[in-house]
Design a protein around this motif. Sequence first.
Motif, PDB file in Angstrom:
ATOM      1  N   LYS A   1       6.679  17.407  -4.735  1.00  0.00           N
ATOM      2  CA  LYS A   1       6.758  16.102  -3.861  1.00  0.00           C
ATOM      3  C   LYS A   1       5.801  14.979  -4.216  1.00  0.00           C
ATOM      4  CE  LYS A   1       6.555  18.680  -0.071  1.00  0.00           C
ATOM      5  NZ  LYS A   1       6.045  19.232   1.440  1.00  0.00           N
ATOM      6  N   GLY A   2       4.897  15.007  -5.041  1.00  0.00           N
ATOM      7  CA  GLY A   2       4.017  14.370  -5.431  1.00  0.00           C
ATOM      8  C   GLY A   2       4.506  13.173  -6.226  1.00  0.00           C
ATOM      9  N   ILE A   3       5.498  13.719  -7.096  1.00  0.00           N
ATOM     10  CA  ILE A   3       6.076  12.735  -8.009  1.00  0.00           C
ATOM     11  C   ILE A   3       7.545  12.614  -7.813  1.00  0.00           C
ATOM     12  CG2 ILE A   3       4.669  13.132 -10.016  1.00  0.00           C
ATOM     13  CD1 ILE A   3       6.538  15.302 -10.967  1.00  0.00           C
TER      14      ILE A   3
ATOM     15  N   ASP B   1       0.773  -1.045   0.103  1.00  0.00           N
ATOM     16  CA  ASP B   1       0.257  -0.042  -0.067  1.00  0.00           C
ATOM     17  C   ASP B   1       0.991   1.367   0.033  1.00  0.00           C
ATOM     18  OD1 ASP B   1      -1.858  -1.906   0.218  1.00  0.00           O
ATOM     19  OD2 ASP B   1      -2.035  -1.667   2.483  1.00  0.00           O
ATOM     20  N   ALA B   2       0.364   2.359  -0.551  1.00  0.00           N
ATOM     21  CA  ALA B   2       1.385   3.715  -0.612  1.00  0.00           C
ATOM     22  C   ALA B   2       0.546   4.837  -0.569  1.00  0.00           C
ATOM     23  CB  ALA B   2       1.906   3.625  -1.835  1.00  0.00           C
ATOM     24  N   VAL B   3       1.023   5.798   0.110  1.00  0.00           N
ATOM     25  CA  VAL B   3       0.169   7.181   0.423  1.00  0.00           C
ATOM     26  C   VAL B   3       1.267   8.151  -0.142  1.00  0.00           C
ATOM     27  CG1 VAL B   3      -0.817   8.971   1.924  1.00  0.00           C
ATOM     28  CG2 VAL B   3      -0.967   6.310   2.317  1.00  0.00           C
ATOM     29  N   PHE B   4       0.824   9.057  -1.214  1.00  0.00           N
ATOM     30  CA  PHE B   4       1.835   9.999  -1.718  1.00  0.00           C
ATOM     31  C   PHE B   4       1.337  11.258  -1.250  1.00  0.00           C
ATOM     32  CE2 PHE B   4       1.914   6.358  -4.420  1.00  0.00           C
ATOM     33  CZ  PHE B   4       3.071   6.239  -4.772  1.00  0.00           C
ATOM     34  N   GLU B   5       2.465  12.006  -0.804  1.00  0.00           N
ATOM     35  CA  GLU B   5       1.924  13.691  -0.307  1.00  0.00           C
ATOM     36  C   GLU B   5       1.951  14.531  -1.397  1.00  0.00           C
ATOM     37  OE1 GLU B   5       4.792  15.698   2.183  1.00  0.00           O
ATOM     38  OE2 GLU B   5       6.147  14.107   1.387  1.00  0.00           O
ATOM     39  N   GLY B   6       1.281  15.379  -1.408  1.00  0.00           N
ATOM     40  CA  GLY B   6       1.136  16.625  -2.159  1.00  0.00           C
ATOM     41  C   GLY B   6       2.227  17.592  -1.912  1.00  0.00           C
TER      42      GLY B   6
ATOM     43  N   GLN C   1      -1.551  -2.299  -4.142  1.00  0.00           N
ATOM     44  CA  GLN C   1      -3.077  -2.712  -3.706  1.00  0.00           C
ATOM     45  C   GLN C   1      -3.612  -1.573  -3.237  1.00  0.00           C
ATOM     46  OE1 GLN C   1      -2.778  -5.851  -0.527  1.00  0.00           O
ATOM     47  NE2 GLN C   1      -4.892  -6.501  -1.301  1.00  0.00           N
ATOM     48  N   LYS C   2      -3.409  -0.758  -2.323  1.00  0.00           N
ATOM     49  CA  LYS C   2      -4.200   0.379  -1.852  1.00  0.00           C
ATOM     50  C   LYS C   2      -3.287   1.522  -2.103  1.00  0.00           C
ATOM     51  CE  LYS C   2      -6.587  -2.471   1.568  1.00  0.00           C
ATOM     52  NZ  LYS C   2      -6.779  -2.580   3.068  1.00  0.00           N
ATOM     53  N   LEU C   3      -3.820   2.480  -2.883  1.00  0.00           N
ATOM     54  CA  LEU C   3      -3.074   3.683  -2.957  1.00  0.00           C
ATOM     55  C   LEU C   3      -3.744   4.910  -2.706  1.00  0.00           C
ATOM     56  CD1 LEU C   3      -1.990   2.533  -6.440  1.00  0.00           C
ATOM     57  CD2 LEU C   3      -0.471   3.105  -4.700  1.00  0.00           C
ATOM     58  N   ALA C   4      -3.257   5.945  -2.073  1.00  0.00           N
ATOM     59  CA  ALA C   4      -3.853   7.113  -2.012  1.00  0.00           C
ATOM     60  C   ALA C   4      -3.177   8.534  -1.810  1.00  0.00           C
ATOM     61  CB  ALA C   4      -4.420   7.124  -0.424  1.00  0.00           C
ATOM     62  N   GLY C   5      -3.339   9.662  -1.911  1.00  0.00           N
ATOM     63  CA  GLY C   5      -2.625  10.776  -1.947  1.00  0.00           C
ATOM     64  C   GLY C   5      -3.260  12.109  -1.948  1.00  0.00           C
ATOM     65  N   SER C   6      -2.628  12.928  -1.619  1.00  0.00           N
ATOM     66  CA  SER C   6      -3.228  14.330  -1.623  1.00  0.00           C
ATOM     67  C   SER C   6      -2.678  15.273  -2.673  1.00  0.00           C
ATOM     68  CB  SER C   6      -3.092  14.996  -0.225  1.00  0.00           C
ATOM     69  OG  SER C   6      -1.779  15.110   0.191  1.00  0.00           O
ATOM     70  N   SER C   7      -3.327  15.935  -3.171  1.00  0.00           N
ATOM     71  CA  SER C   7      -3.030  16.957  -4.192  1.00  0.00           C
ATOM     72  C   SER C   7      -2.294  16.426  -5.248  1.00  0.00           C
ATOM     73  CB  SER C   7      -2.158  18.224  -3.529  1.00  0.00           C
ATOM     74  OG  SER C   7      -1.890  19.383  -4.328  1.00  0.00           O
ATOM     75  N   SER C   8      -1.023  16.772  -5.756  1.00  0.00           N
ATOM     76  CA  SER C   8      -0.147  16.213  -6.697  1.00  0.00           C
ATOM     77  C   SER C   8       0.260  14.731  -6.421  1.00  0.00           C
ATOM     78  CB  SER C   8       1.077  16.798  -6.828  1.00  0.00           C
ATOM     79  OG  SER C   8       1.762  16.789  -5.869  1.00  0.00           O
ATOM     80  N   GLY C   9       0.055  14.436  -5.202  1.00  0.00           N
ATOM     81  CA  GLY C   9       0.128  13.097  -4.841  1.00  0.00           C
ATOM     82  C   GLY C   9      -1.131  12.126  -5.280  1.00  0.00           C
ATOM     83  N   SER C  10      -2.114  12.626  -5.198  1.00  0.00           N
ATOM     84  CA  SER C  10      -3.230  11.905  -5.598  1.00  0.00           C
ATOM     85  C   SER C  10      -3.136  11.733  -7.258  1.00  0.00           C
ATOM     86  CB  SER C  10      -4.552  12.437  -5.348  1.00  0.00           C
ATOM     87  OG  SER C  10      -4.702  13.753  -6.145  1.00  0.00           O
ATOM     88  N   LEU C  11      -2.617  12.387  -7.993  1.00  0.00           N
ATOM     89  CA  LEU C  11      -2.215  12.044  -9.361  1.00  0.00           C
ATOM     90  C   LEU C  11      -1.362  11.013  -9.564  1.00  0.00           C
ATOM     91  CD1 LEU C  11      -2.016  15.956 -10.618  1.00  0.00           C
ATOM     92  CD2 LEU C  11      -3.820  14.335 -10.808  1.00  0.00           C
TER      93      LEU C  11
ATOM     94  N   ALA D   1      -0.820   8.345  -7.540  1.00  0.00           N
ATOM     95  CA  ALA D   1      -1.555   7.270  -6.882  1.00  0.00           C
ATOM     96  C   ALA D   1      -2.702   6.805  -8.101  1.00  0.00           C
ATOM     97  CB  ALA D   1      -2.282   7.637  -5.776  1.00  0.00           C
ATOM     98  N   ALA D   2      -3.327   7.883  -8.815  1.00  0.00           N
ATOM     99  CA  ALA D   2      -4.307   7.387  -9.692  1.00  0.00           C
ATOM    100  C   ALA D   2      -3.809   6.762 -10.842  1.00  0.00           C
ATOM    101  CB  ALA D   2      -5.075   8.724 -10.041  1.00  0.00           C
ATOM    102  N   LEU D   3      -2.508   7.275 -11.241  1.00  0.00           N
ATOM    103  CA  LEU D   3      -2.076   6.614 -12.303  1.00  0.00           C
ATOM    104  C   LEU D   3      -1.420   5.308 -12.098  1.00  0.00           C
ATOM    105  CD1 LEU D   3      -0.139   9.867 -13.608  1.00  0.00           C
ATOM    106  CD2 LEU D   3      -2.061   8.816 -14.733  1.00  0.00           C
ATOM    107  N   LEU D   4      -0.732   5.124 -10.879  1.00  0.00           N
ATOM    108  CA  LEU D   4      -0.382   3.813 -10.632  1.00  0.00           C
ATOM    109  C   LEU D   4      -1.683   3.040 -10.429  1.00  0.00           C
ATOM    110  CD1 LEU D   4       2.173   4.508  -7.751  1.00  0.00           C
ATOM    111  CD2 LEU D   4       2.653   3.370 -10.083  1.00  0.00           C
ATOM    112  N   ALA D   5      -2.725   3.364  -9.925  1.00  0.00           N
ATOM    113  CA  ALA D   5      -4.034   2.518  -9.746  1.00  0.00           C
ATOM    114  C   ALA D   5      -4.464   2.305 -11.138  1.00  0.00           C
ATOM    115  CB  ALA D   5      -5.118   3.343  -9.067  1.00  0.00           C
ATOM    116  N   ALA D   6      -4.280   2.900 -12.111  1.00  0.00           N
ATOM    117  CA  ALA D   6      -4.594   2.886 -13.356  1.00  0.00           C
ATOM    118  C   ALA D   6      -3.754   1.901 -14.363  1.00  0.00           C
ATOM    119  CB  ALA D   6      -5.046   3.950 -14.186  1.00  0.00           C
ATOM    120  N   ASN D   7      -2.908   1.270 -13.431  1.00  0.00           N
ATOM    121  CA  ASN D   7      -1.715   0.436 -14.032  1.00  0.00           C
ATOM    122  C   ASN D   7      -0.925   1.008 -14.962  1.00  0.00           C
ATOM    123  OD1 ASN D   7      -2.382  -1.973 -12.416  1.00  0.00           O
ATOM    124  ND2 ASN D   7      -3.872  -2.127 -13.483  1.00  0.00           N
TER     125      ASN D   7
END
Length: 79
Positions: free
Chosen positions: A23-25, A14-19, A42-52, A54-60
């Motif tokens: 720092k998000g990338i 699991d991973a959480v990416f900060e904004g 498996q589980k991904l989350a992020g805030s601000s730029s980190g959410s982008l 996380a979303a790209l990783l979740a979309a494989n």
Amino acid sequence: MAMCNYFCLTTYADAVFEGGGIKGIALLGAMRCCDDLGLRWQKLAGSSSGSLTAALLAANFAIDRLERELGGAICCSLR
């Protein structure tokens, strides 16, 4: 080779990416290492730029594409 289906386990994390802009990338290198080791998300989350990220990783998205797209954005913005 067929026996690998029974004995080879995929490792998930699991991973959480900060904004905060870059720092998000900033962890692209770490994501490359995880991909090289065969780690799957498996589980991904992020805030601000980190959410982008996380979303790209979740979309494989492949790590090669992430490095190309996100890394290119960094280079262009720093010029």
